[in-house]
Design an enzyme around this catalytic site. Structure first.
Site, PDB file in Angstrom:
ATOM      1  N   LYS A  67      42.791  48.337  35.452  1.00 53.16           N
ATOM      2  CA  LYS A  67      43.748  47.258  35.724  1.00 53.16           C
ATOM      3  C   LYS A  67      43.404  46.497  37.005  1.00 53.16           C
ATOM      4  CE  LYS A  67      47.329  50.040  35.698  1.00 53.16           C
ATOM      5  NZ  LYS A  67      46.790  51.273  35.097  1.00 53.16           N
ATOM      6  N   THR A  68      43.157  47.248  38.072  1.00 50.54           N
ATOM      7  CA  THR A  68      42.900  46.593  39.353  1.00 50.54           C
ATOM      8  C   THR A  68      41.624  45.768  39.302  1.00 50.54           C
ATOM      9  OG1 THR A  68      44.066  48.306  40.590  1.00 50.54           O
ATOM     10  CG2 THR A  68      42.443  47.001  41.804  1.00 50.54           C
ATOM     11  N   GLU A  74      49.096  43.142  37.778  1.00 53.73           N
ATOM     12  CA  GLU A  74      48.869  44.383  37.055  1.00 53.73           C
ATOM     13  C   GLU A  74      50.177  44.824  36.402  1.00 53.73           C
ATOM     14  OE1 GLU A  74      46.932  47.619  39.032  1.00 53.73           O
ATOM     15  OE2 GLU A  74      45.820  46.261  40.343  1.00 53.73           O
TER      16      GLU A  74
END
Length: 461
Positions: free
Chosen positions: A122-123, A166
């Site tokens: 996600k990051t 996110e």
């Protein structure tokens, strides 16, 4: 539920305003001319910055901090009913939102709210998309889970059109969101202190997909098992990506440079969108980049901006981050704390110049280690030599009869080479005595294992 309206600024009070996510949300509201107050246990760089931006700060949490009765109180998951400010808000009947609920309500104020979800990546994917959007001068508002050099932190306050964030599945936080475009990168068994099992996690991701409106878009990896369970019956557009020609978008002709950085062609059906080169290693980052390319194409971002943005992205803190070199031993730090992430990082390291690959791993939480013990052992055998630290308990107090020594024995039973030490000092001394010039040393985990590499660098420099 209380609805934040950027057109009508009010007084919002944050309990725990000094956290990296809470401080970012507070900063966005300050930029939109809201009156913001908040409390935290102690002063920090983040609270000082908020004070400079105009926030009213209290150190220590007490009921009197709410004497100037705010219109809304926001709290983190760590705040419970016995907190004096929480109790005061309840007594005064002040509307309250959790951090995740506030983030979801804020999304409604943007033309194109985008949520990047998945058990892993996600990051990195949010960061890649951030670089692309900045390169395309889209003036995005960004909330990312890591420190990103391009925005000087984890929050960027931009215009009203594009909001990129996110979307974390833990405690079902992402079910409070209101995205127009959602990305699902992958789905694995994780956070088993909250979810019952993998099927429970899959159910939550299906509910997340169902949040999209009819005119929304779901971007999803075609490599996810039983994909139709997430896409069947959705009213929105569904777009798939992967490394197979059956996907709507796919990568082919993948090559690597001498540091393991991939380059590839991206196809959209029969159309070549372009050739893309990355400055982060590993096949997993090809998938992350593909997701950001698909997102960009859907938003009509010029492909030149996509190419330039991806090339300029050099990673985020604690994601295959080069910390330095000591005695011709390269030290990398990585946040990987799940078997799938460990495999991805160690596979990426195989393409990085090295003689012997060392992995210093600190397991994260007893629950995760117990549930995935055999998978951890198998993944770690990809390293030439594994050094294990004690399990980082995080929020947990019951060790469930699990230890790093048990994990060591399982790695050894699979033919791997592994050692366990009960202190960072012992680990550092062992590494100083055994690592040789040309070796690659990766400190790995979501706890404080990063300190080992940093202290080694201090010892040799």
């Amino acid at each position: 539920m209380y609805q934040i309206d950027f057109k009508t600024p009010v007084h919002v009070h944050f309990i725990g305003i000094g956290g990296i996510s809470m401080s970012g949300l507070a900063s966005i509201l300050l930029n939109r001319h809201f009156k913001v107050s908040g409390s935290d246990s102690q002063e920090s760089d983040l609270t000082r910055l908020l004070a400079e931006e105009g926030a009213i700060l209290y150190y220590g949490q007490r009921a009197s901090n709410l004497d100037d009765t705010p219109d809304l109180v926001v709290y983190t998951a760590a705040i419970h009913a016995d907190n004096p400010e929480y109790a005061a808000a309840v007594a005064k009947s002040i509307p309250m939102l959790s951090r995740a609920e506030l983030l979801g309500q804020m999304m409604k104020n943007f033309k194109t709210p985008i949520a990047i979800s998945g058990t892993h990546g996600k990051t990195t994917t949010t960061s890649m998309a951030s670089y692309i959007f900045l390169e395309a001068d889209m003036d995005p508002t960004i909330s990312v889970g890591g420190i990103l050099d391009a925005i000087g932190g984890n929050i960027r306050v931009g215009g009203h059109d594009t909001f990129l964030t996110e979307a974390c599945e833990y405690t079902n936080s992402f079910l409070h969101f209101f995205p127009k475009v959602s990305v699902i990168l992958n789905i694995d068994a994780d956070h088993l202190d909250f979810f019952k099992d993998l099927e429970d996690i899959r159910h939550s991701f299906r509910r997340f997909a169902e949040l999209l409106p009819k005119d929304g878009t779901l971007i999803i990896s075609k490599e996810i098992d039983r994909l139709d369970e997430f896409t069947a019956g959705l009213p929105c557009q569904v777009v798939t990506y992967g490394t197979d020609a059956s996907c709507d978008y796919y990568a082919e002709n993948i090559t690597y440079d001498e540091f393991g950085h991939p380059s590839f062609d991206c196809q959209k059906g029969d159309t070549l969108l372009g050739h893309f080169s990355l400055n982060v290693p590993g096949i997993h980052n090809v998938h992350n980049a593909l997701a950001s390319i698909v997102l960009s194409d859907i938003l009509s971002v010029p492909m030149q901006a996509v190419r330039d943005g991806l090339y300029k992205f050099g990673g985020t803190k604690r994601r295959f981050e080069k910390k330095g070199t000591i005695g011709e031993v390269t030290i990398i730090d990585d946040y990987a704390h799940h078997p799938t992430e460990i495999k991805a990082t160690l596979h990426a390291a195989q393409n990085y110049p090295h003689k012997k690959l060392w992995c210093v791993f600190q397991p994260h939480t007893y629950t995760r280690t117990k549930a995935l013990m055999d998978d951890f052992a198998k993944a770690l055998t990809l390293a030439d030599h594994v050094v294990l630290a004690d399990i980082y308990p995080a929020r947990e107090t019951d060790n469930l009869g699990i230890s790093s020594e048990i994990l060591m024995e399982k790695i050894q039973a699979l033919g791997g080479t592994a050692e366990y030490f009960d202190s960072f000092d012992k680990i550092e001394n062992y590494l100083l005595q055994n690592c040789e010039p040309g070796d690659l040393l990766i400190t790995m985990g979501a706890g404080d294992v990063v300190k080992i590499g940093e202290r080694l660098l201090g010892k040799r420099n």
